[in-house]
Design a protein around this motif. Structure first.
Motif, mmCIF file in Angstrom:
data_model
loop_
_atom_site.group_PDB
_atom_site.id
_atom_site.type_symbol
_atom_site.label_atom_id
_atom_site.label_comp_id
_atom_site.label_asym_id
_atom_site.label_seq_id
_atom_site.Cartn_x
_atom_site.Cartn_y
_atom_site.Cartn_z
ATOM 1 N N GLY A 1 -29.272 -44.462 -27.991
ATOM 2 C CA GLY A 1 -29.662 -43.071 -27.792
ATOM 3 C C GLY A 1 -31.098 -42.887 -27.346
ATOM 4 O O GLY A 1 -31.608 -41.769 -27.319
ATOM 5 N N LYS A 2 -31.772 -43.971 -26.996
ATOM 6 C CA LYS A 2 -33.150 -43.859 -26.510
ATOM 7 C C LYS A 2 -33.166 -43.264 -25.106
ATOM 8 O O LYS A 2 -32.180 -43.345 -24.371
ATOM 9 N N ALA A 3 -34.317 -42.707 -24.744
ATOM 10 C CA ALA A 3 -34.527 -42.133 -23.406
ATOM 11 C C ALA A 3 -33.521 -41.019 -23.112
ATOM 12 O O ALA A 3 -33.073 -40.839 -21.983
ATOM 13 N N GLY A 4 -33.125 -40.313 -24.182
ATOM 14 C CA GLY A 4 -32.279 -39.150 -23.990
ATOM 15 C C GLY A 4 -30.826 -39.441 -23.694
ATOM 16 O O GLY A 4 -30.065 -38.534 -23.338
ATOM 17 N N GLN A 5 -30.411 -40.703 -23.843
ATOM 18 C CA GLN A 5 -29.005 -41.049 -23.604
ATOM 19 C C GLN A 5 -28.168 -40.656 -24.828
ATOM 20 O O GLN A 5 -28.619 -40.800 -25.965
ATOM 21 N N PRO A 6 -26.945 -40.174 -24.627
ATOM 22 C CA PRO A 6 -26.108 -39.817 -25.781
ATOM 23 C C PRO A 6 -25.546 -41.065 -26.466
ATOM 24 O O PRO A 6 -25.241 -42.053 -25.803
ATOM 25 N N ILE A 7 -25.427 -40.988 -27.783
ATOM 26 C CA ILE A 7 -24.801 -42.095 -28.521
ATOM 27 C C ILE A 7 -23.288 -41.909 -28.509
ATOM 28 O O ILE A 7 -22.790 -40.800 -28.367
ATOM 29 N N ALA A 8 -22.571 -43.013 -28.655
ATOM 30 C CA ALA A 8 -21.110 -42.955 -28.748
ATOM 31 C C ALA A 8 -20.711 -42.504 -30.156
ATOM 32 O O ALA A 8 -21.539 -42.461 -31.069
ATOM 33 N N GLN A 9 -19.440 -42.201 -30.319
ATOM 34 C CA GLN A 9 -18.958 -41.807 -31.645
ATOM 35 C C GLN A 9 -19.074 -43.003 -32.592
ATOM 36 O O GLN A 9 -18.580 -44.085 -32.284
ATOM 37 N N PRO A 10 -19.739 -42.828 -33.732
ATOM 38 C CA PRO A 10 -19.934 -43.977 -34.639
ATOM 39 C C PRO A 10 -18.653 -44.343 -35.387
ATOM 40 O O PRO A 10 -17.812 -43.480 -35.645
ATOM 41 N N GLN A 11 -18.527 -45.625 -35.698
ATOM 42 C CA GLN A 11 -17.413 -46.130 -36.503
ATOM 43 C C GLN A 11 -17.963 -46.592 -37.852
ATOM 44 O O GLN A 11 -19.067 -47.127 -37.914
ATOM 45 N N PRO A 12 -17.216 -46.394 -38.935
ATOM 46 C CA PRO A 12 -17.718 -46.815 -40.255
ATOM 47 C C PRO A 12 -18.077 -48.308 -40.280
ATOM 48 O O PRO A 12 -17.283 -49.138 -39.833
ATOM 49 N N LEU A 13 -19.260 -48.618 -40.776
ATOM 50 C CA LEU A 13 -19.717 -50.013 -40.843
ATOM 51 C C LEU A 13 -19.074 -50.768 -41.993
ATOM 52 O O LEU A 13 -18.790 -51.954 -41.892
ATOM 53 N N PHE A 14 -18.892 -50.076 -43.117
ATOM 54 C CA PHE A 14 -18.435 -50.743 -44.342
ATOM 55 C C PHE A 14 -17.226 -49.996 -44.918
ATOM 56 O O PHE A 14 -17.376 -49.143 -45.797
ATOM 57 N N PRO A 15 -16.029 -50.287 -44.408
ATOM 58 C CA PRO A 15 -14.829 -49.666 -44.981
ATOM 59 C C PRO A 15 -14.728 -49.988 -46.468
ATOM 60 O O PRO A 15 -15.132 -51.076 -46.905
ATOM 61 N N ARG A 16 -14.211 -49.052 -47.237
ATOM 62 C CA ARG A 16 -14.073 -49.294 -48.681
ATOM 63 C C ARG A 16 -13.157 -50.483 -48.940
ATOM 64 O O ARG A 16 -12.129 -50.643 -48.285
ATOM 65 N N LEU A 17 -13.563 -51.322 -49.886
ATOM 66 C CA LEU A 17 -12.767 -52.499 -50.248
ATOM 67 C C LEU A 17 -11.763 -52.140 -51.336
ATOM 68 O O LEU A 17 -12.004 -51.257 -52.161
ATOM 69 N N GLU A 18 -10.642 -52.842 -51.333
ATOM 70 C CA GLU A 18 -9.634 -52.682 -52.383
ATOM 71 C C GLU A 18 -9.314 -54.054 -52.957
ATOM 72 O O GLU A 18 -9.300 -55.049 -52.227
ATOM 73 N N LEU A 19 -9.037 -54.092 -54.264
ATOM 74 C CA LEU A 19 -8.594 -55.331 -54.885
ATOM 75 C C LEU A 19 -7.137 -55.590 -54.526
ATOM 76 O O LEU A 19 -6.338 -54.648 -54.467
ATOM 77 N N SER A 20 -6.816 -56.867 -54.292
ATOM 78 C CA SER A 20 -5.406 -57.219 -54.110
ATOM 79 C C SER A 20 -4.693 -57.136 -55.449
ATOM 80 O O SER A 20 -5.328 -57.040 -56.510
ATOM 81 N N GLU A 21 -3.364 -57.179 -55.425
ATOM 82 C CA GLU A 21 -2.601 -57.116 -56.684
ATOM 83 C C GLU A 21 -2.973 -58.264 -57.604
ATOM 84 O O GLU A 21 -3.109 -58.089 -58.815
ATOM 85 N N ASP A 22 -3.151 -59.457 -57.036
ATOM 86 C CA ASP A 22 -3.513 -60.621 -57.852
ATOM 87 C C ASP A 22 -4.887 -60.429 -58.467
ATOM 88 O O ASP A 22 -5.114 -60.767 -59.642
ATOM 89 N N GLU A 23 -5.822 -59.882 -57.683
ATOM 90 C CA GLU A 23 -7.185 -59.667 -58.186
ATOM 91 C C GLU A 23 -7.207 -58.588 -59.259
ATOM 92 O O GLU A 23 -7.933 -58.685 -60.238
ATOM 93 N N GLU A 24 -6.375 -57.543 -59.084
ATOM 94 C CA GLU A 24 -6.304 -56.495 -60.100
ATOM 95 C C GLU A 24 -5.740 -57.054 -61.395
ATOM 96 O O GLU A 24 -6.191 -56.721 -62.484
ATOM 97 N N ALA A 25 -4.767 -57.957 -61.276
ATOM 98 C CA ALA A 25 -4.169 -58.555 -62.470
ATOM 99 C C ALA A 25 -5.181 -59.428 -63.208
ATOM 100 O O ALA A 25 -5.150 -59.504 -64.438
#
Length: 502
Positions: free
Chosen positions: A476-500
């Motif tokens: 976005g420098k020099a007045g250029q538009p930025i693209a649509q941002p994408q989440p850098l760090f999607p939320r993590l989930e425990l697997s079934e084995d890890e939850e157990a």
């Protein structure tokens, strides 16, 4: 020309695949290397594999292959681990390489010329797993009454002809070194252990073996191979061209820090400086012995079945997420514990919900409401106050990282992230869009400056994510538009084995 900085890890013993402890040390060393580069230092970073010794010979024999074939196969796994974890080494050294044989034989000859080597017969307790000799009074009883090393590994009585190094001669010079340079061994707990050990008296050290031939041949004694630790430690100077006066050698030796696990401090802080003193080589500036990484508070072992593949963790949670967790969660220098749920909780709370969400909200509002054009920062008192908090936090991170206090530095950094989120909630730019568009622009511009500074500060820990975020902002420098941002760090989930298991 910028000031040089040479950092090494302990080279890994590849008689088995990499585990999370290997990954922890490689990541920590990489964070140090990247941080020092960010401070303008000319960094040389070396890691690798320690491939000789009885353990490797026995493992290869059990598989029905030659030791070199085992070393070739296993060393590749450690290199792949470093590459997967984004470890920015300059050289991945292998002790089976020809230049290392040459360097090891050169330091042997230098010690021999000093009169510090002699031929005798060795009788004593030897741990194959530790590749180390132990005195009778160091042994501990096992469950069945058998003798074990201080590390809890089996020992066997060994008798063979051996070359010895006059380690006893260096007891006082070593104590003088520790007294004159308290920073030589860190943290203080390791230093105190080493001083007590040396004050207890040093005996001459057996430094060759004749019972197997997988190692560096001793010059002039072809039936002897060097004690694996003499050969292994020499890797730190092999990688700079020793014994030649190369440009690398003149620029980077002595090393600024040998980063190692606490279980090999004795080899690095007693034997290595004694070998170097004998050979007339300058000593490294620091030996830093970090703690162990424990699985739910327990030491990892194959028999317990809690050894974790670091590549599986990186694949499951993300490379930068794993790097951040290890540097944030563990007080560096002390033992630390990890589990799948601890990684998920820490990463979700701090990277996904706090820092990642801050960047995503800020850039998304600019994309949606300002046609992607990044505005200038505001100059209201609250804007300046926020940027001052960010600057102070980044300065503290810099100071703490320079002293290897990574978790403390990241805590200060996290405080600034929280301050940014409090600011965005208080300023409510989504409401200002209707009531005061000019103020909305100032708030979003201030947030972009804050996010950029925070990203640059934390880049040594999460390099790939930081590079992506900085590239997005800089587009976005020099007045250029930025693209649509994408989440850098999607939320993590425990697997079934890890939850157990949680």
């Amino acid at each position: 020309m910028s000031e040089p900085f040479y950092i090494t890890t302990a080279i890994s013993y590849p008689n088995g695949p990499p585990h999370i402890g290997h990954a922890y040390e490689a990541i920590a060393a990489d964070v140090i290397a990247r941080f020092q580069r960010s401070q303008g230092r000319d960094v040389r970073f070396q890691t690798g594999t320690d491939e000789h010794g009885l353990k490797m010979a026995q493992t290869a024999r059990a598989e029905g292959i030659e030791p070199r074939a085992l070393a070739d196969r296993m060393s590749l796994l450690f290199r792949e681990m470093c590459d997967t974890l984004n470890v920015s080494y300059d050289r991945f050294i292998r002790t089976s390489q020809p230049d290392h044989y040459r360097a090891s034989q050169a330091i042997w000859k230098a010690m021999e010329e000093r009169g510090d080597l002699y031929l005798d017969r060795y009788e004593g307790w030897y741990s194959v797993r530790d590749e180390a000799y132990y005195e009778e009074d160091e042994l501990v009883p096992g469950e069945d009454g058998e003798k074990l090393s201080p590390q809890g590994t089996p020992v066997e009585w060994t008798v063979e002809e051996s070359w010895f190094f006059r380690l006893s001669k260096y007891q006082q010079p070593l104590l003088d070194l520790y007294a004159a340079k308290p920073e030589f061994i860190r943290p203080d707990s390791r230093r105190n252990e080493v001083v007590r050990f040396v004050e207890g008296g040093l005996k001459d050290l057996s430094i060759s073996r004749t019972s197997f031939d997988w190692g560096v041949p001793v010059p002039g004694s072809d039936n002897h191979v060097m004690y694996v630790w003499l050969d292994a430690l020499t890797n730190y100077i092999t990688g700079l061209g020793y014994p030649d006066e190369t440009e690398l050698w003149k620029r980077y030796w002595p090393a600024d820090v040998h980063l190692i696990g606490k279980d090999v401090v004795r080899f690095h802080a007693v034997y290595w400086p004694a070998f170097l003193m004998s050979a007339g080589i300058d000593l490294p500036k620091m030996i830093y012995g970090h703690g162990f990484l424990l699985s739910r508070g327990e030491k990892m072992s194959k028999s317990v079945g809690n050894v974790v593949d670091p590549l599986a963790l990186a694949q499951g949670f993300g490379v930068d997420q794993l790097r951040y967790f290890l540097m944030r969660e563990v007080t560096f220098g002390q033992d630390g514990s990890y589990s799948a749920e601890a990684i998920v909780n820490r990463v979700n709370a701090e990277l996904a919900n706090s820092f990642g969400n801050l960047a995503q909200r800020t850039l998304s509002m600019i994309f949606k409401n300002l046609e992607g054009i990044i505005p200038a920062a505001g100059d209201a008192a609250e804007d300046k106050d926020l940027l001052q908090k960010v600057d102070q936090a980044c300065a503290e991170l810099t100071q703490r990282f320079g002293d290897y206090a990574f978790s403390v530095g990241l805590e200060a950094w996290m405080g600034a992230v929280f301050a940014c989120n409090a600011y965005i909630d208080a300023q409510a730019p989504w409401a200002l869009r209707k009531t005061d568009p000019e103020r909305m622009m100032a708030v979003l511009g201030t947030l972009v400056v804050a996010v950029r500074k925070l990203t640059e500060a934390v880049a040594p820990v999460i390099p790939a994510s930081a590079e992506k975020l900085l590239a997005h902002i800089d587009s976005g420098k020099a007045g250029q538009p930025i693209a649509q941002p994408q989440p850098l760090f999607p939320r993590l989930e425990l697997s079934e084995d890890e939850e157990a298991a949680a």
